[in-house]
Design an enzyme around this catalytic site. Structure first.
Site, mmCIF file in Angstrom:
data_model
loop_
_atom_site.group_PDB
_atom_site.id
_atom_site.type_symbol
_atom_site.label_atom_id
_atom_site.label_comp_id
_atom_site.label_asym_id
_atom_site.label_seq_id
_atom_site.Cartn_x
_atom_site.Cartn_y
_atom_site.Cartn_z
ATOM 1 N N CYS A 3 -4.154 -3.854 29.927
ATOM 2 C CA CYS A 3 -4.366 -2.286 29.955
ATOM 3 C C CYS A 3 -6.010 -2.439 30.183
ATOM 4 O O CYS A 3 -6.549 -3.165 29.156
ATOM 5 C CB CYS A 3 -4.039 -1.805 28.695
ATOM 6 S SG CYS A 3 -4.916 -0.121 28.446
ATOM 7 N N THR A 40 -7.915 0.706 29.880
ATOM 8 C CA THR A 40 -8.162 1.892 29.529
ATOM 9 C C THR A 40 -9.427 2.421 28.617
ATOM 10 O O THR A 40 -10.363 2.939 28.752
ATOM 11 C CB THR A 40 -6.936 2.784 28.825
ATOM 12 O OG1 THR A 40 -5.830 2.642 29.572
ATOM 13 C CG2 THR A 40 -7.246 4.105 28.127
#
Ligand code: 5GP
Length: 351
Positions: free
Chosen positions: A184, A186
């Site tokens: 990830c 993000t």
């Protein structure tokens, strides 16, 4: 703008303090749990660890092996309907161990309804990167009203008030984690996130107050992190990276410079979006990455390693059952976890 000054913690910030225990052996530890849910009418029992609904790990091959150890698998939402039918026709008794995944679009809803028309499975995973959107809450309400008896896991969120909102909107299990995942990015792209141990503690506290459950999703890198997630109050723990690179994962093994690997990509990565969405729309950015992970053979060895770690942790704190682990836990804050002087030798895992 506001700053919250409270210190929030990650798995790396704590260890579990050992306590006097009367348990003589790890064999005495019971990792099975039985859950009744707030909305869904199904009583689930097993070991509450779930292979993530990512392409790589949310496969039927994974589900078959994990089910032998009473673990669960959330099948990828991109699994073709035909494969669902073939699988269900051939395998009886795996209903207890499988989540059917959907996102929040109409297309996903129709797909979910089609699968449930032909397969009587009990558990649904409603998964969206940002569980805070009203659009997602509406999608959850629609799934709940269409399937009043099913167990619904929904997320992801990281704060108590949103965990409550999802439970009140029909979720039985709230999936917790924004940004901690192994593939990830993000936090890098958006600056948004929440330290995962604190997110679990706060969401579990809120959810349990309403008789809801939580699933800690993302950020576990070693069996000790899985232990910490349960100790923090998670009812389920979802794993992507720790289950990656095995025979049961999607994709072929390939060799580079004498070492064997499998490809593993985030579900919001450029690779995934090229595969399913015809590329990345120009108003958004990729929030996942692709990596080559060491090929690790049969997933069973990894499962046994994780379960062994969990049992051992329980004996260190005097918990006879996994259920007692969080009650028996005192976390201590630390500045160092591991002695990494020989860390390079661990590369031997990469065959
Ligand atoms: P892991 O166990 O690998 O640390 O985390 C797995 C979790 O990461 C998944 O269950 C999912 O919630 C999250 N995840 C998977 N792919 C992506 C992605 O491309 N971007 C983000 N932000 N999260 C992802």
């Amino acid at each position: 703008m506001r700053i919250e000054e409270d210190l929030k913690l990650d798995f790396k910030d704590v260890l579990i303090r050992p306590k006097r225990s009367t348990l003589r052996s790890r064999i005495e530890v019971d990792l099975n749990r039985e859950y009744k849910f707030l909305h869904g009418k199904y009583t689930w029992h097993g070991v509450p660890i779930i292979a993530s609904n990512m392409d790589h790990t949310g496969t039927f091959a994974m589900a078959k092996v994990l089910a032998e150890h009473q673990l669960l698998t959330a099948i990828s939402k991109f699994m073709p309907k035909k494969d669902w039918q073939d699988f269900a026709a051939k395998h009886d008794g795996l209903q207890n161990n499988i989540f059917i995944t959907a996102g929040s679009s109409d297309n996903d809803f129709n797909n979910l309804r089609d699968i449930l028309k032909v397969i009587d499975y009990q558990m649904i995973c409603l998964d969206i990167a940002n569980g805070y959107s009203q659009h997602f809450v509406d999608a959850l309400k629609r799934v709940r009203s269409t399937f009043p008896d099913k167990v619904i896991m929904a997320g992801n969120v990281v704060t108590g008030e949103m965990a409550e909102e999802l439970i009140l909107s029909g979720a039985d299990i709230v999936k917790v984690g924004i940004g901690p995942g192994s593939v990830c990015i993000t936090r890098k792209k958006t600056g948004v996130g929440y330290p995962q141990l604190s997110a679990i503690i706060e969401c579990a506290d809120a959810a349990h107050g309403l008789r809801g459950h939580v699933c800690a999703d993302g950020g576990c890198t070693v069996p000790g992190d899985v232990v910490k997630a349960f100790a923090a109050g998670a009812d389920f723990v979802m794993l992507g990276g720790m289950f990656a690179g095995h025979d049961e994962c999607e994709g072929e093994v390939f060799t580079e410079k004498g070492r064997s690997y499998k490809r593993f990509y985030g579900m919001s990565s450029t690779e995934a979006m090229n595969k399913y969405a015809g590329g990345i729309a120009d108003y958004r950015s990729s929030e996942g990455k692709s990596v080559n992970v060491c090929y690790r053979g049969a997933v069973e060895n990894t499962v046994l390693d994780i379960l062994g770690g969990l049992r051992s942790a329980c004996t260190y704190v005097g918990a006879k059952k996994l259920k007692e682990l969080s009650k028996c836990t005192t976390f201590v804050r630390v500045t160092q976890q591991l002695n990494e002087v020989y860390v390079d030798q661990e590369m031997k895992d990469c065959r």
